[in-house]
Design an enzyme around this catalytic site. Structure first.
Site, mmCIF file in Angstrom:
data_model
loop_
_atom_site.group_PDB
_atom_site.id
_atom_site.type_symbol
_atom_site.label_atom_id
_atom_site.label_comp_id
_atom_site.label_asym_id
_atom_site.label_seq_id
_atom_site.Cartn_x
_atom_site.Cartn_y
_atom_site.Cartn_z
ATOM 1 N N CYS A 149 6.016 -4.026 -0.846
ATOM 2 C CA CYS A 149 5.370 -4.212 -2.157
ATOM 3 C C CYS A 149 5.609 -5.595 -2.768
ATOM 4 O O CYS A 149 4.728 -6.158 -3.428
ATOM 5 C CB CYS A 149 5.826 -3.122 -3.124
ATOM 6 S SG CYS A 149 7.592 -2.818 -3.095
ATOM 7 N N GLY A 179 9.840 1.125 -7.147
ATOM 8 C CA GLY A 179 9.874 0.532 -5.811
ATOM 9 C C GLY A 179 10.983 1.112 -4.945
ATOM 10 O O GLY A 179 10.952 0.979 -3.724
ATOM 11 N N HIS A 241 5.701 -5.234 -10.107
ATOM 12 C CA HIS A 241 6.651 -6.274 -9.697
ATOM 13 C C HIS A 241 6.145 -7.637 -10.201
ATOM 14 O O HIS A 241 5.000 -8.020 -9.932
ATOM 15 C CB HIS A 241 6.761 -6.346 -8.172
ATOM 16 C CG HIS A 241 7.448 -5.164 -7.536
ATOM 17 N ND1 HIS A 241 8.117 -4.188 -8.250
ATOM 18 C CD2 HIS A 241 7.575 -4.816 -6.227
ATOM 19 C CE1 HIS A 241 8.622 -3.293 -7.400
ATOM 20 N NE2 HIS A 241 8.302 -3.648 -6.178
HETATM 21 P P1 NAP Z 1 10.345 8.718 -1.731
HETATM 22 O O1 NAP Z 1 9.920 8.848 -3.150
HETATM 23 O O2 NAP Z 1 11.772 8.901 -1.398
HETATM 24 O O3 NAP Z 1 9.470 9.786 -0.854
HETATM 25 C C1 NAP Z 1 9.745 10.056 0.515
HETATM 26 C C2 NAP Z 1 8.755 11.083 1.086
HETATM 27 O O4 NAP Z 1 9.076 11.309 2.470
HETATM 28 C C3 NAP Z 1 8.811 12.446 0.408
HETATM 29 O O5 NAP Z 1 7.553 13.051 0.491
HETATM 30 C C4 NAP Z 1 9.810 13.210 1.288
HETATM 31 O O6 NAP Z 1 9.616 14.614 1.260
HETATM 32 C C5 NAP Z 1 9.406 12.706 2.667
HETATM 33 N N1 NAP Z 1 10.511 12.836 3.624
HETATM 34 C C6 NAP Z 1 11.803 12.492 3.462
HETATM 35 N N2 NAP Z 1 12.524 12.782 4.574
HETATM 36 C C7 NAP Z 1 11.662 13.353 5.453
HETATM 37 C C8 NAP Z 1 11.776 13.890 6.766
HETATM 38 N N3 NAP Z 1 12.954 13.884 7.429
HETATM 39 N N4 NAP Z 1 10.673 14.390 7.363
HETATM 40 C C9 NAP Z 1 9.473 14.396 6.717
HETATM 41 N N5 NAP Z 1 9.294 13.917 5.460
HETATM 42 C C10 NAP Z 1 10.368 13.396 4.852
HETATM 43 O O7 NAP Z 1 9.930 7.318 -1.121
HETATM 44 P P2 NAP Z 1 8.706 6.320 -1.554
HETATM 45 O O8 NAP Z 1 9.128 5.360 -2.585
HETATM 46 O O9 NAP Z 1 7.501 7.162 -1.786
HETATM 47 O O10 NAP Z 1 8.566 5.428 -0.242
HETATM 48 C C11 NAP Z 1 7.967 5.923 0.939
HETATM 49 C C12 NAP Z 1 7.847 4.802 1.960
HETATM 50 O O11 NAP Z 1 6.989 3.776 1.452
HETATM 51 C C13 NAP Z 1 9.186 4.127 2.293
HETATM 52 O O12 NAP Z 1 9.196 3.787 3.647
HETATM 53 C C14 NAP Z 1 9.180 2.895 1.406
HETATM 54 O O13 NAP Z 1 9.973 1.869 1.910
HETATM 55 C C15 NAP Z 1 7.686 2.528 1.438
HETATM 56 N N6 NAP Z 1 7.217 1.735 0.295
HETATM 57 C C16 NAP Z 1 7.509 2.122 -0.984
HETATM 58 C C17 NAP Z 1 7.018 1.357 -2.055
HETATM 59 C C18 NAP Z 1 7.289 1.704 -3.496
HETATM 60 O O14 NAP Z 1 6.911 0.898 -4.370
HETATM 61 N N7 NAP Z 1 7.921 2.839 -3.799
HETATM 62 C C19 NAP Z 1 6.238 0.252 -1.808
HETATM 63 C C20 NAP Z 1 5.941 -0.101 -0.497
HETATM 64 C C21 NAP Z 1 6.436 0.660 0.538
HETATM 65 P P3 NAP Z 1 10.556 15.619 0.345
HETATM 66 O O15 NAP Z 1 10.017 15.539 -1.055
HETATM 67 O O16 NAP Z 1 10.358 16.931 0.977
HETATM 68 O O17 NAP Z 1 11.975 15.091 0.455
#
Ligand code: NAP
Length: 343
Positions: A149, A179, A241
């Site tokens: 991001c 993020g 950001h």
């Molecule tokens: P998050 O809020 O922690 O969400 C993680 C998701 O993955 C939830 O749906 C979770 O399900 C699922 N998950 C976790 N462990 C799992 C497993 N073992 N098997 C299957 N599903 C699983 O994270 P996020 O911020 O959305 O980020 C997700 C990805 O996008 C990351 O790789 C992050 O680096 C990337 N990213 C994030 C942003 C941002 O601004 N947030 C920007 C760019 C990229 P449960 O609810 O069941 O735990």
């Protein structure tokens, strides 16, 4: 309509996917997956909904499935992935082996030479790497990544300035708490505070930006030959950001040249692409996260504070991290995959 799925649908980015796909002109949500803890629950009970609009009724009662190719219905053609990177590193190849096209946010494989890291307005031609990828990996499916991001916030502006021969970039970020995901930083750490370190983020900005701005020839990407250094900071905003960018060029553009190059950056002919891509503010105290993160429906890039420095030019740039910086970026790549016949 193309049936799509969201892997990691309950998280901070997964929720944005749902918000952005609910009225999408070409994509229809066919399946939602998450961890074993959520599988079997209704989406309403599994997701701790943080988005600024209510959970769409069309998904609220859908059952969340486990993240496994066998749990995905056969008519789903495209998967959006917002899994934690360590999970994605194991799970995405299973979907690729099973023949799915995956447009992913997770950081695994972003720097791999045969995985296109794409921003459609910046380097759509890198998608041609997919043929090489299928040859090398033996996947029936195809994997495209969008950048981190903080990288995606800065790179469209740098791309608009490529004609001035970028030699050096220094960037300091002020990044929102979303993020870090739903369970990211604790409120005790971030309220009334700023955290001057985000693990791994600086390296991502330094490497991904050079790959994105690289030249594609003969199934290889020649990364941009420029020094990029980043300092990444977390601050107590929720979304958006903001970044202070300092650029040195091989040529000597005026502030006016830089401003007009930024303002005329080309949009992409895709349903979710903002037009204009970059909104330039003349007011020196814009853009600001709270005021400007929804520019272009959250898909635009906002720039301001353009001024000369002793060695080049500096400006401030802002984008919405979970829309343009994550879910919206993957959806835009999905639209590019569709437009180029990969679905
Ligand atoms: P998050 O809020 O922690 O969400 C993680 C998701 O993955 C939830 O749906 C979770 O399900 C699922 N998950 C976790 N462990 C799992 C497993 N073992 N098997 C299957 N599903 C699983 O994270 P996020 O911020 O959305 O980020 C997700 C990805 O996008 C990351 O790789 C992050 O680096 C990337 N990213 C994030 C942003 C941002 O601004 N947030 C920007 C760019 C990229 P449960 O609810 O069941 O735990």
């Amino acid at each position: 309509m193309t049936q799509v799925g969201i892997l990691g649908a309950t998280g901070a980015v997964g929720q944005r996917f749902i918000q952005l796909l609910t009225d999408h002109p070409d994509f229809d949500i066919g399946v939602l997956t998450a961890s074993a803890d959520s599988a079997g629950d209704s989406y309403r009970s599994a997701a701790k909904w943080q988005v600024d609009t209510p959970i769409p009724e069309s998904v609220a009662d859908q059952t969340v499935r486990r993240t496994d190719p066998e749990a995905v219905p056969d008519d789903v053609d495209l998967l959006f992935s917002s899994l934690p990177s360590d999970v994605a590193a194991t799970v995405e190849p299973e979907f690729l082996d099973a023949g799915y096209v995956v447009s992913s946010n997770s950081s695994n494989e972003r720097q791999a030479p045969d995985v296109p890291l794409v921003i459609p307005e910046v380097n759509p031609e890198h998608l041609d790497l997919l043929a090489e990828q299928q040859d090398r990996r033996g996947w029936d499916g195809a994997l495209v990544k969008n950048p981190n991001c903080s990288t995606i916030t800065m790179v469209p502006a740098l791309a608009a300035l490529r004609e001035f021969e970028i030699e050096r970039v220094h960037v300091a970020t002020l990044q929102a708490v979303s993020g870090a995901g739903y369970s990211g930083v604790s409120s005790m750490e971030i309220i009334d505070n700023a955290l001057p370190h985000i693990g791994g983020e600086e390296g991502k900005m330094e490497h991904e930006s050079r790959k994105l701005l690289g030249e594609y020839t003969d199934a290889t990407i020649d990364w941009l030959d420029a020094d990029v250094t980043a300092s990444c900071n977390r601050i107590p905003t929720i979304d958006g950001h903001l970044e202070n960018v300092f650029v040195e060029f091989g040529s000597d553009p005026s502030v006016g040249d830089v401003e007009s190059a930024l303002a005329s950056a080309e949009s992409a002919a895709l349903p979710s692409a903002p037009d204009p891509l970059i909104t330039v503010f003349s007011d020196p105290d814009r853009p600001q996260p709270r005021l400007d993160r929804m520019v272009g429906d959250g898909m635009g890039i906002a720039v301001g504070g353009i001024q000369e420095t002793a060695t080049g030019v500096q400006f401030n740039v802002l984008a919405h991290n979970t829309i343009r910086g994550a879910a919206g970026a993957s959806i835009l790549n999905g639209e590019l995959l569709a437009a180029r016949g990969w679905l």
